[in-house]
Write a protein that holds these residues in place. Sequence first.
Motif, PDB file in Angstrom:
ATOM      1  N   LEU A  13       0.844  -1.194   0.000  1.00 16.68           N
ATOM      2  CA  LEU A  13       0.000   0.000   0.000  1.00 16.68           C
ATOM      3  C   LEU A  13       0.881   1.246   0.000  1.00 16.68           C
ATOM      4  N   ALA A  18       2.368   2.130  -3.427  1.00 18.04           N
ATOM      5  CA  ALA A  18       1.416   2.825  -4.300  1.00 18.04           C
ATOM      6  C   ALA A  18       1.298   4.292  -3.914  1.00 18.04           C
ATOM      7  N   TYR A  45      -1.638   0.190  -6.792  1.00 17.19           N
ATOM      8  CA  TYR A  45      -1.597  -0.898  -5.810  1.00 17.19           C
ATOM      9  C   TYR A  45      -1.776  -2.251  -6.495  1.00 17.19           C
TER      10      TYR A  45
END
Length: 216
Positions: free
Chosen positions: A20, A23, A77
């Motif tokens: 996460l 991203a 992601y």
Amino acid sequence: MIRAVLFDFDGTLADTAPDLGHALNRQRINRGLSSLPIDLIRTEASSGARGLLGLGLQIKPGDSGYEELYDEFLNFYEEQLCKDTVLFPGVGELLDEIESRNLLWGIVTNKARRFTDPLLEQLGLASRTSCVICGGDTANFKPHPEPLLTALNILNVTPAECIYLGDDIRDVESSLAAGIEPIVAMYGYLGDCGVAPESWGAEHLIKHPQDLLRHL
């Protein structure tokens, strides 16, 4: 008697924060900003894209440009979904023991199935879990009890025969509303809701995944 164990996913079974974070930091770098440390990103990881975008780009739903940034984050992601994501230490052994006791286990997460199913495949969990309820599978998301109640129906167990392990206040609220005993994963992300986990309403908090075995 406990017959089933339900788990949250991000911050409870799997440490998804690194991917996460990749991203989010890709978005920041593309805009001339420096990367944020993963330890900081972990504090918002359980809040999903909305919380992470608020942390990293100071934007919230309803702001101009939010939807574009939201879609971009999810696409970034998805491109590196399981690059650095791993099960938390001890989770594999916990699941082995649950299965050795012939107990059912499942996952109830607000994470979209678009991401959850591929992650479960890559982590080797897809064929082992008895049910997976994702965000969007039911009309309501946690903290509403509907996702957990749906899982109970699939597993054919009563609330008294189940426990739910999660790392966010919404997990506890959802569990209590469904009549299931909540347990807080203190090794998880915990979030920053302004209320200490000890005050979320759960009677039990565990520091390591295998501590859950004491409650089965």
